[in-house]
Design a protein around this motif. Structure first.
Motif, mmCIF file in Angstrom:
data_model
loop_
_atom_site.group_PDB
_atom_site.id
_atom_site.type_symbol
_atom_site.label_atom_id
_atom_site.label_comp_id
_atom_site.label_asym_id
_atom_site.label_seq_id
_atom_site.Cartn_x
_atom_site.Cartn_y
_atom_site.Cartn_z
ATOM 1 N N VAL A 1 11.767 -7.054 34.344
ATOM 2 C CA VAL A 1 12.848 -6.908 35.317
ATOM 3 C C VAL A 1 13.651 -5.650 34.976
ATOM 4 C CG1 VAL A 1 14.842 -8.022 36.384
ATOM 5 C CG2 VAL A 1 12.963 -9.429 35.464
ATOM 6 N N PRO A 2 13.863 -4.756 35.917
ATOM 7 C CA PRO A 2 14.647 -3.542 35.646
ATOM 8 C C PRO A 2 16.063 -3.879 35.183
ATOM 9 C CG PRO A 2 13.478 -3.357 37.724
ATOM 10 C CD PRO A 2 13.333 -4.780 37.290
ATOM 11 N N GLY A 3 16.597 -2.989 34.344
ATOM 12 C CA GLY A 3 17.920 -3.195 33.785
ATOM 13 C C GLY A 3 18.997 -3.407 34.830
ATOM 14 N N PRO A 4 19.060 -2.579 35.879
ATOM 15 C CA PRO A 4 20.113 -2.759 36.893
ATOM 16 C C PRO A 4 20.047 -4.126 37.569
ATOM 17 C CG PRO A 4 19.169 -0.568 37.050
ATOM 18 C CD PRO A 4 18.307 -1.324 36.090
ATOM 19 N N ILE A 5 18.821 -4.658 37.739
ATOM 20 C CA ILE A 5 18.681 -5.977 38.350
ATOM 21 C C ILE A 5 19.237 -7.053 37.414
ATOM 22 C CG2 ILE A 5 17.047 -7.673 39.260
ATOM 23 C CD1 ILE A 5 17.385 -5.190 40.992
ATOM 24 N N ILE A 6 18.975 -6.882 36.108
ATOM 25 C CA ILE A 6 19.524 -7.827 35.128
ATOM 26 C C ILE A 6 21.050 -7.801 35.191
ATOM 27 C CG2 ILE A 6 19.821 -8.279 32.651
ATOM 28 C CD1 ILE A 6 17.160 -9.213 33.620
ATOM 29 N N ASP A 7 21.629 -6.591 35.252
ATOM 30 C CA ASP A 7 23.091 -6.477 35.325
ATOM 31 C C ASP A 7 23.618 -7.169 36.578
ATOM 32 O OD1 ASP A 7 22.952 -5.011 33.034
ATOM 33 O OD2 ASP A 7 23.441 -3.081 33.936
ATOM 34 N N GLN A 8 22.868 -7.030 37.661
ATOM 35 C CA GLN A 8 23.324 -7.565 38.939
ATOM 36 C C GLN A 8 23.174 -9.086 38.999
ATOM 37 O OE1 GLN A 8 20.936 -6.336 42.277
ATOM 38 N NE2 GLN A 8 22.539 -6.830 43.777
ATOM 39 N N ARG A 9 21.996 -9.583 38.601
ATOM 40 C CA ARG A 9 21.707 -11.009 38.748
ATOM 41 C C ARG A 9 22.318 -11.853 37.623
ATOM 42 N NH1 ARG A 9 17.415 -12.341 42.125
ATOM 43 N NH2 ARG A 9 17.319 -10.811 43.814
ATOM 44 N N ILE A 10 22.219 -11.372 36.414
ATOM 45 C CA ILE A 10 22.683 -12.145 35.258
ATOM 46 C C ILE A 10 24.140 -11.826 34.942
ATOM 47 C CG2 ILE A 10 22.228 -12.735 32.839
ATOM 48 C CD1 ILE A 10 20.055 -13.567 34.848
ATOM 49 N N GLY A 11 24.523 -10.583 35.181
ATOM 50 C CA GLY A 11 25.895 -10.175 34.900
ATOM 51 C C GLY A 11 25.960 -9.252 33.698
ATOM 52 N N PHE A 12 26.706 -8.159 33.838
ATOM 53 C CA PHE A 12 26.819 -7.198 32.743
ATOM 54 C C PHE A 12 27.514 -7.834 31.536
ATOM 55 C CE2 PHE A 12 28.969 -3.837 30.364
ATOM 56 C CZ PHE A 12 27.920 -2.959 30.142
ATOM 57 N N GLY A 13 28.387 -8.805 31.788
ATOM 58 C CA GLY A 13 29.087 -9.455 30.676
ATOM 59 C C GLY A 13 28.124 -10.111 29.702
ATOM 60 N N ALA A 14 27.078 -10.774 30.224
ATOM 61 C CA ALA A 14 26.082 -11.408 29.364
ATOM 62 C C ALA A 14 25.293 -10.367 28.583
ATOM 63 C CB ALA A 14 25.139 -12.275 30.195
#
Length: 461
Positions: A49-62
């Motif tokens: 999974v691309p990094g930006p998608i992880i930030d978007q779906r999971i949240g940058f805080g995590a």
């Protein structure tokens, strides 16, 4: 990375570390990849999974939380190395600032408070002479060892007379507090005069015959009423005296490989001489460490000293809360000496640029495992998995530094004659060593105090 250091105490510092975004980015990327392995997002293969998608779906805080957890310990270690700080305990971290998004320019900022090894200058070893007493063996030493050998072959015989010092009495004991029984034992064999039981029992038993009893006051040394005064009733069931064999040729042939008493005595004297040489080597070690500390002031980390004192107190009494003033003093003095010696030897190993090889550590751990009756490979793995390898490295470094330091100085007797300790110190190591080096960890927890825990865990398994 910006690092500032503030001295809170002579042995405690606070590091403030500010991390540039480009230094945090690798940790953020690694966190995204790790999270990608654990989540299912439609349209993407697991782990891809691309990094930006992880930030978007999971949240940058995590993502940031995972990254900070991994980054802070590593960046702390780099900061200590850069500022030449020698930690002696685990740090207390406090994360002050964290970027809120991938585009946030806020820099990661954290503090770490930690007790450290104090800085001091050891004396130069070149030309240093240290006086140590000569190893002396007297006829009394030989006779004492022969007497111990006689006692090993002695027998106990019943006697019809009052008990005296050196006799073995079979006794029953009942301890009472305010008329209520709090402890009792039956059929206990006790050597009168040995001082290995309750205070006052030797005086109470002296002069009693089989079948007689008496009462005395004493302080209980164990159980729920440890440290409390009690009335102790003691009854003598039987009295036995130790009968020792005569020192003659027959005894020598029975107790040893020698045919005559003179041959046995000569061998015992040689044993005493070897023991005396060993004591001299121990005295030389102690004198060497004391000489290093003689002209320097070594402040001790308060937190570590408190922990060590607590550990020593637990060795002296099962209930530290009921420890006597003498026990507290003994524990405190032992802890102070142990910690001061550790710090001195750490500084010496650094001064002499001691290198610890992987083989050194494995041999050290194998020898410890053997002492505790554990399988070496299993013990070594438990040390590694428990994060204690750094402590083992440090113990080996101290030992190697001590030997190297003692080889570098001269030891003389009170008359100025040189003392040869080479049989105890070994030969100088070759400068080039074809063994893999192991980097010493910063933690300074004593390996010896953790071995018992590992042994207990292994037993439970």
């Amino acid at each position: 990375m910006k690092i500032s250091v503030r001295n809170l105490e002579p042995t405690k510092v606070r590091l403030t570390v500010t991390v540039n975004p480009d230094e945090l980015d690798p940790y953020l990327d690694a966190a995204r990849k790790e999270i990608a392995k654990q989540v299912n997002i439609p349209g993407f293969r697991k782990g891809h999974v691309p990094g930006p998608i992880i930030d978007q779906r999971i949240g940058f805080g995590a993502v940031a939380g995972e990254a900070v957890n991994n980054a802070v310990p590593e960046l702390y270690s780099k900061a200590c190395e850069e500022k030449e700080i020698r930690p002696m305990a685990q740090p207390e971290f406090d994360v002050k600032e964290v970027p809120a998004s991938a585009k946030d320019e806020t820099k990661l900022k954290f503090t770490a408070e930690v007790e450290v090894r104090p800085k001091f200058d050891l004396p130069e070893l070149d030309g240093l002479k240290i006086e140590v007493a000569k190893p002396a063996v007297s006829d009394d030493d030989v006779n004492a060892r022969l007497e111990n050998l006689r006692q090993r072959f002695g027998t106990l015989v019943g006697v019809d007379r009052p008990a005296a010092k050196g006799d073995f009495a079979n006794i029953d004991l009942v301890a009472e507090i305010d008329g209520e029984s709090v402890d009792s034992q039956e059929g206990v064999s006790y050597e009168i005069g040995s001082g290995t039981m309750l205070d006052g029992i030797d005086e109470a038993l002296d002069g009693l015959s089989a079948g007689e009893e008496t009462t005395f006051e004493s302080t209980l040394q164990g159980g729920d009423h440890e440290g409390e005064k009690a009335q102790v009733k003691v009854k003598v069931n039987s009295v036995k005296a130790e009968e020792l064999p005569e020192l003659n040729d027959d005894f020598a042939s029975e107790a040893s490989e020698f045919d005559t008493l003179d041959e046995l005595k000569a061998d015992v004297r040689k044993q005493c001489e070897r023991d005396a040489e060993g004591r001299q080597a121990t005295d030389a070690r102690d004198a060497f460490i004391a000489k290093l500390q003689d002209s320097v002031e070594i402040p001790l980390p308060k937190g570590i000293l408190k922990e060590l004192t607590s550990e020593r107190l637990k060795q002296l009494t099962p209930d530290p809360e009921k420890a006597t003033d003498d026990q507290k003093k003994e524990a405190s003095e032992a802890a102070e000496k142990e910690l001061r010696d550790q710090i001195t030897l750490d500084a010496l190993a650094e001064k002499l640029d001691v290198k610890v090889a992987q083989n050194d550590v494995m041999n050290f751990l194998a020898s410890i495992a053997q002492q505790y009756g554990m399988e070496p490979n299993r013990f070594i793995q438990s040390i590694i998995q428990g994060g204690q390898l750094g402590s083992a490295v440090q113990e080996v470094g101290r030992s190697k530094g001590l030997l190297a330091g003692m080889r570098a100085v001269s030891f003389v007797d009170p008359e100025g004659n040189d003392i040869d300790l080479s049989q105890f110190l070994g030969e100088d190591e070759a400068e080039a060593e074809a063994q893999e080096s192991v980097e010493a960890a910063s933690a300074a927890a004593a390996v010896a105090d953790q071995i018992s825990e590992e042994k207990a865990e292994a037993t439970e398994e």
